[in-house]
Enzyme design. Structure first.
Site, PDB file in Angstrom:
ATOM      1  N   ASN A   1     -84.069 -65.676 -64.483  1.00 35.14           N
ATOM      2  CA  ASN A   1     -84.102 -65.981 -63.027  1.00 35.14           C
ATOM      3  C   ASN A   1     -84.498 -65.032 -62.156  1.00 35.14           C
ATOM      4  O   ASN A   1     -85.213 -65.090 -61.132  1.00 35.14           O
ATOM      5  CB  ASN A   1     -83.030 -66.921 -62.442  1.00 35.14           C
ATOM      6  CG  ASN A   1     -83.226 -68.543 -62.620  1.00 35.14           C
ATOM      7  OD1 ASN A   1     -84.322 -68.886 -63.000  1.00 35.14           O
ATOM      8  ND2 ASN A   1     -82.133 -69.266 -62.489  1.00 35.14           N
TER       9      ASN A   1
ATOM     10  N   HIS B   1     -76.899 -69.135 -68.636  1.00 32.39           N
ATOM     11  CA  HIS B   1     -77.165 -67.663 -68.665  1.00 32.39           C
ATOM     12  C   HIS B   1     -78.354 -67.339 -67.592  1.00 32.39           C
ATOM     13  O   HIS B   1     -78.967 -66.133 -67.707  1.00 32.39           O
ATOM     14  CB  HIS B   1     -77.515 -67.176 -69.681  1.00 32.39           C
ATOM     15  CG  HIS B   1     -76.465 -67.478 -71.040  1.00 32.39           C
ATOM     16  ND1 HIS B   1     -76.852 -68.463 -71.864  1.00 32.39           N
ATOM     17  CD2 HIS B   1     -75.134 -67.205 -71.367  1.00 32.39           C
ATOM     18  CE1 HIS B   1     -75.824 -68.801 -72.785  1.00 32.39           C
ATOM     19  NE2 HIS B   1     -74.973 -67.968 -72.268  1.00 32.39           N
ATOM     20  N   CYS B   2     -78.529 -67.984 -66.505  1.00 28.70           N
ATOM     21  CA  CYS B   2     -79.428 -67.804 -65.393  1.00 28.70           C
ATOM     22  C   CYS B   2     -80.918 -67.646 -66.182  1.00 28.70           C
ATOM     23  O   CYS B   2     -81.651 -66.967 -65.162  1.00 28.70           O
ATOM     24  CB  CYS B   2     -78.957 -66.359 -64.504  1.00 28.70           C
ATOM     25  SG  CYS B   2     -77.555 -66.528 -63.731  1.00 28.70           S
ATOM     26  N   ALA B   3     -80.990 -68.358 -67.060  1.00 27.86           N
ATOM     27  CA  ALA B   3     -82.406 -68.241 -67.676  1.00 27.86           C
ATOM     28  C   ALA B   3     -82.807 -69.562 -68.256  1.00 27.86           C
ATOM     29  O   ALA B   3     -82.916 -69.926 -69.302  1.00 27.86           O
ATOM     30  CB  ALA B   3     -82.211 -67.223 -68.730  1.00 27.86           C
TER      31      ALA B   3
END
Lengths: 81, 388
Positions: free
Chosen positions: B104, B341-343
């Site tokens: 992100n 995981h911010c992805a």
């Protein structure tokens, strides 16, 4: 301070880099506040010995160090070298 | 779990722990004996601080194969560095090419650029293991492409992107590499790898403290500063300096953090990144093999340890990732990271959106016993069956 020559630099990174280079070449130098009467981009300057001027010039030239100017004041007034 | 038992930390992809030897001492020393803001004042403590920052910058340059340390600029983290690289380079109406495996910290700024500056973003998909085909990227690059931005190592499954091949395939288009997961864990040489701009984190593979990170910027590639302010240079002017690193480093630097990072870099120089990589690769292989032997465990990412970092994502049938993580933490004293995981884009690529995965990531401090303990803990959980 009167017998010293002061070198001016564009930024802190340049002063510290020059200090390192001179120390490595065993040339005495001192990080000092830029003298009030000298206009500089950076608040710190390098003082060197007058008798080392030629060696310092050669070193800074060889390494491409960004020296903004060299000044001494034999009669109390700063003059560019 | 007894009080003397060591917690098994397997979340190095988030931040490394412990830090390299010498880091804490260097930071304590800065706070106790130096204290000053580096280089802004004319006194001795300030000069000492300036030397420490210079040293850290020079060591980082050496590590990355950068000739002039001025081209290494410090930021609080890789996210700030990536924002500076993206928003400081991509202009209104530009075309940007990226991949479906981005974090992100790349995707959110790209979205902002698309919405605020009418930037056209082309996304090249990774395969089901997150692998990138350089040819597929080249196919989308055109004469007006301003930037290609690529994740070097996935924070979800550890997939390593082939940067040198990518450079070969795309020609001269500016290439921004997100090295948050790779710098310090994989040898990176900006010239050899053809990297124009590299974002790195100081607190992951480099084993330094949080609050450090930065950018390498190729000479001649001029970024517009996102932040302007005091730089300790050209102080008579209210104009931001034109030269690096000052142009992009306004405000008080994290001197204590950079002192710590300097100590970490000394350790990395002594140990060698190649040695660290070999060690982590072996742990990665052991982790994968151990988990893959458990029937109800599903693994994601490349099976070949040469194609990934020491980061592995998995699921256990009959359990949600958060249940697995919670049990590992409370029952076995093992720390992993669960979720997206911010992805989210990477998880979509892998087919694990929206439930996410359990991510175990080894690092410098990880031992074979740690890996074995994780595998044993997951095996026990898997054997207990659903909803245990």
């Amino acid at each position: 301070m009167n017998e010293h020559v002061v070198l001016l630099f564009p930024s802190v990174h340049d002063v510290v880099g020059a200090e390192r280079a001179l120390q490595k070449a065993s040339l005495w130098c001192d990080l000092v506040p830029t003298p009030r009467d000298l206009s500089s981009n950076c608040g710190m300057s390098l003082a060197v010995r007058a008798e080392d001027i030629e060696a310092v010039r050669a070193l800074t030239s060889r390494l491409g160090l960004k020296v903004d100017g060299m000044f001494d004041r034999p009669d109390g007034e700063w003059r560019a070298l | 779990m007894g009080a003397t038992e060591r917690y098994i930390y397997l979340d190095h992809a988030a931040t490394s722990h412990p830090k390299a030897p010498g880091v804490v001492a260097a930071m304590t020393s800065y706070l106790e004996t130096v204290g000053a803001n580096p280089g802004r004042s004319g006194h001795r403590p300030s000069a000492t601080g300036a030397r420490i920052i210079y040293d850290t910058r020079a060591r980082l340059a050496g590590l990355l194969g950068v000739e002039d340390p001025r081209q290494v600029v410090f930021f609080p983290n890789a996210t700030a560095a990536l924002n500076q690289a993206l928003l400081g380079w991509v202009r209104r109406g530009d075309h940007v090419v990226t991949t479906s495996m981005e974090h992100n910290s790349v995707n959110r700024p790209l979205r902002w650029l698309a919405e605020q500056r009418e930037v056209r973003v082309s996304v090249v998909s990774g395969d089901s293991a997150g692998r990138l085909d350089p040819g597929a990227v080249a196919a989308v690059v055109d004469a007006r492409t301003r930037l290609v931005v690529v994740n070097h190592g996935s924070n979800v499954v550890g997939t390593i992107a082939p940067i040198a091949e990518l450079r070969e395939a795309i020609g001269h288009v500016p290439l921004l590499v997100d090295g948050a997961q790779t710098v310090g864990s994989l040898p990176v040489d900006v010239a050899r790898d053809g990297i124009d701009v590299l974002a790195f984190s100081g607190h992951k593979g480099l084993l330094g403290p949080q609050g450090t990170g930065g950018l390498y910027i190729r000479p001649g590639l001029d970024l517009e500063p996102l932040m302007t302010g005091g730089t300790g240079s050209r102080s008579e002017s209210d104009e931001q300096p034109s030269f690096l690193p000052d142009r992009l480093e306004s405000g008080t630097p994290n001197a204590v953090g950079l002192a710590g990072l300097g100590a970490a870099l000394r350790f990395l120089e002594d140990t060698g990144v190649a040695t660290i990589r070999a060690r982590e690769r072996a742990l990665s292989e052991r982790l994968w093999e151990g988990l893959s032997a458990i029937p109800s465990v599903l693994l994601y990412g490349p099976a070949d340890p040469d194609e990934r970092l020491a980061t592995v994502s998995f699921r256990v049938a009959g359990h949600t990732p958060d249940e697995v993580g919670h049990l590992l933490d409370r029952r076995h004293g093992i720390g992993v990271r669960v979720g997206l995981h911010c992805a989210p884009a990477a998880h979509r690529t892998l087919g694990t959106f929206p439930e996410g995965t359990v991510r175990a990531s080894a690092g410098f401090g990880t031992t074979r016993d740690d890996v074995d303990a994780l595998v044993a803990g997951v095996a026990e959980l898997a054997a207990e069956g659903e909803g245990a």
